[in-house]
Design a protein around this motif. Structure first.
Motif, PDB file in Angstrom:
ATOM      1  N   UNK A 108       0.834  -1.190   0.000  1.00  8.61           N
ATOM      2  CA  UNK A 108       0.000   0.000   0.000  1.00  8.61           C
ATOM      3  C   UNK A 108       0.880   1.254   0.000  1.00  8.61           C
ATOM      4  N   UNK A 109       0.389   2.312  -0.669  1.00  9.92           N
ATOM      5  CA  UNK A 109       1.122   3.563  -0.725  1.00  9.92           C
ATOM      6  C   UNK A 109       0.744   4.498   0.414  1.00  9.92           C
ATOM      7  N   UNK A 110       1.330   5.683   0.387  1.00  9.33           N
ATOM      8  CA  UNK A 110       1.059   6.665   1.437  1.00  9.33           C
ATOM      9  C   UNK A 110      -0.400   7.115   1.434  1.00  9.33           C
ATOM     10  N   UNK A 216      -3.293  20.779   3.831  1.00  9.33           N
ATOM     11  CA  UNK A 216      -1.936  20.309   4.074  1.00  9.33           C
ATOM     12  C   UNK A 216      -1.419  19.762   2.741  1.00  9.33           C
ATOM     13  N   UNK A 217      -0.265  20.238   2.298  1.00  7.78           N
ATOM     14  CA  UNK A 217       0.295  19.786   1.021  1.00  7.78           C
ATOM     15  C   UNK A 217       1.548  18.961   1.295  1.00  7.78           C
ATOM     16  N   UNK A 218       1.521  17.695   0.856  1.00  8.20           N
ATOM     17  CA  UNK A 218       2.674  16.806   0.906  1.00  8.20           C
ATOM     18  C   UNK A 218       3.175  16.672  -0.522  1.00  8.20           C
ATOM     19  N   UNK A 219       4.385  17.149  -0.779  1.00  5.98           N
ATOM     20  CA  UNK A 219       4.870  17.229  -2.158  1.00  5.98           C
ATOM     21  C   UNK A 219       6.255  16.621  -2.277  1.00  5.98           C
ATOM     22  N   UNK A 220       6.481  15.935  -3.385  1.00  5.87           N
ATOM     23  CA  UNK A 220       7.732  15.202  -3.611  1.00  5.87           C
ATOM     24  C   UNK A 220       8.520  15.800  -4.770  1.00  5.87           C
ATOM     25  N   UNK A 221       9.814  15.968  -4.583  1.00  2.84           N
ATOM     26  CA  UNK A 221      10.758  16.298  -5.647  1.00  2.84           C
ATOM     27  C   UNK A 221      10.352  17.574  -6.390  1.00  2.84           C
ATOM     28  N   UNK A 265      10.802  19.509   6.032  1.00  3.71           N
ATOM     29  CA  UNK A 265      11.611  18.971   4.933  1.00  3.71           C
ATOM     30  C   UNK A 265      12.145  17.612   5.347  1.00  3.71           C
ATOM     31  N   UNK A 266      12.108  16.650   4.420  1.00  2.00           N
ATOM     32  CA  UNK A 266      12.562  15.293   4.709  1.00  2.00           C
ATOM     33  C   UNK A 266      13.566  14.865   3.642  1.00  2.00           C
ATOM     34  N   UNK A 267      14.708  14.325   4.087  1.00  3.98           N
ATOM     35  CA  UNK A 267      15.730  13.835   3.166  1.00  3.98           C
ATOM     36  C   UNK A 267      16.159  12.433   3.580  1.00  3.98           C
ATOM     37  N   UNK A 268      16.408  11.598   2.570  1.00  3.04           N
ATOM     38  CA  UNK A 268      16.844  10.233   2.809  1.00  3.04           C
ATOM     39  C   UNK A 268      18.351  10.104   2.859  1.00  3.04           C
ATOM     40  N   UNK A 324       8.612   6.528   7.557  1.00  2.00           N
ATOM     41  CA  UNK A 324       8.706   7.934   7.167  1.00  2.00           C
ATOM     42  C   UNK A 324       7.323   8.582   7.229  1.00  2.00           C
ATOM     43  N   UNK A 325       6.300   7.872   6.742  1.00  2.00           N
ATOM     44  CA  UNK A 325       4.938   8.398   6.804  1.00  2.00           C
ATOM     45  C   UNK A 325       4.514   8.634   8.252  1.00  2.00           C
ATOM     46  N   UNK A 326       4.923   7.754   9.165  1.00  2.00           N
ATOM     47  CA  UNK A 326       4.577   7.934  10.573  1.00  2.00           C
ATOM     48  C   UNK A 326       5.246   9.182  11.140  1.00  2.00           C
TER      49      UNK A 326
END
Length: 339
Positions: A108-110, A216-221, A265-268, A324-326
């Motif tokens: 399952x995805x986010x 709430x905006x969750x945005x990638x890249x 901000x989140x970085x791997x 990460x989602x948690x």
């Protein structure tokens, strides 16, 4: 009585199931398109072709008025709702909303993760991608850019630059589901992107938020860069920003417009060792400092230092993506956006 006991036992069994195994109850769901502009095309020759075997020949005149720059959005509203605002999920370049729906190995995805916690979710396909449609190139949109199979392997920090997932080496400890089968599954969802569409994308995101309301905006890249720029245009439409490895920033001269939007901000992993991503992150840090200097709140999370190692650029698809989602969920709850 026997039936009632059976129902109670079944209900207790469901309650005891882990969150991922429980069914999701939706109050409603649906989709729509927003945005777009009209463009007039002239001077093109008429096209003659037969569309299907056994069909009749057609003459198509490509001259006329086109509606372009529209964006597709799908929403899911769970019951009960616990998120205190809609949660937008914006994808990155060469991708679509599938980024948030599932993983290459079928987990399952986010979108599921946040639905299960009572958030109303909006998954979009950015302008000229996926179900948003496209337009003639280069007449309306710029040239399309395609990614060869080997490109995301290195660019998304999955493995080294040996040339392809079949020959390359997985980065030590990397959490992306990178077997040949799973990597091919990921590449099947990669789409071209057209140059020169940024203004259409920004306008469509504004139209989406105007229709839905403060979110709430969750945005990638690439979506993270767009999110910062959209927020600078309409800060009143943002409750919070979660930027997952944003590939760019907003306008430096307008950084102060973001001071009232809590931002994460989140970085791997392997960011600092990557010549491209290390520069992108430094730029984001400088931009974040400008927001803080104006009185804003920006939290910059390095996942390895938080005990979540091995993440690629596709954090939401990695095997530890739920961890990460948690982290995102806890951050939003701490700001009163979930109850």
């Amino acid at each position: 009585m026997r039936l009632r006991k059976h129902w109670i036992a079944a209900a207790m069994a469901v309650a005891a199931m882990p969150a991922m195994a429980q069914p999701i109850t939706l109050e409603r769901f649906g989709s729509f398109h927003v945005g777009g502009r009209q463009v007039e095309i002239t001077g093109k020759p008429v096209i003659e072709y037969t569309p299907t075997v056994g069909g009749a020949p057609l003459r198509i005149d490509p001259n006329g008025t086109y509606l372009v720059g529209q964006m597709y959005a799908r929403f899911m509203e769970p019951a009960p709702q616990r998120g205190q605002a809609p949660l937008m999920l914006w994808h990155g370049a060469y991708l679509t909303g599938v980024t948030w729906e599932t993983t290459p190995d079928g987990r399952e995805g986010w979108e599921h993760f946040f639905l299960r916690r009572g958030w109303t979710t909006y998954v979009t396909d950015a302008v000229e991608r996926g179900r948003s449609g496209t337009a003639m190139s280069p007449d309306i949109f710029g040239l399309p850019i395609y990614l060869p199979t080997a490109n995301p392997w290195e660019r998304f920090r999955i493995g080294d630059g040996a040339g392809s997932h079949a020959r390359g080496t997985l980065l030590p400890g990397n959490q992306f589901p990178a077997t040949p089968e799973h990597y091919q599954s990921f590449m099947r969802q990669v789409v071209p992107r057209n140059l020169g569409t940024d203004e259409d994308v920004l306008n469509a995101y504004v139209a989406l938020l105007e229709r839905v309301g403060p979110s709430v905006v969750v945005a990638h890249s690439q979506g993270g860069a767009f999110a910062w720029q959209v927020a600078q245009r309409r800060p009143d439409l943002f409750r919070a920003l979660v930027l997952v490895e944003p590939a760019g920033t907003g306008q430096a001269a307008q950084a102060a417009t973001l001071k009232d939007i809590p931002t994460l901000l989140i970085y791997g992993d392997y960011v600092e060792a990557d010549p491209r991503w290390s520069v992108i992150r430094r730029n984001a840090r400088r931009f974040s400092d400008m927001i803080r200097a104006a009185g804003g709140q920006v939290e910059d999370v390095d996942l390895p230092s938080r005990g979540i190692p091995g993440n690629s650029h596709m954090l939401m698809m990695d095997r530890n993506g739920d961890a990460v989602a948690q982290l995102v969920q806890d951050w939003l709850a701490a700001r009163g956006l979930w109850q």
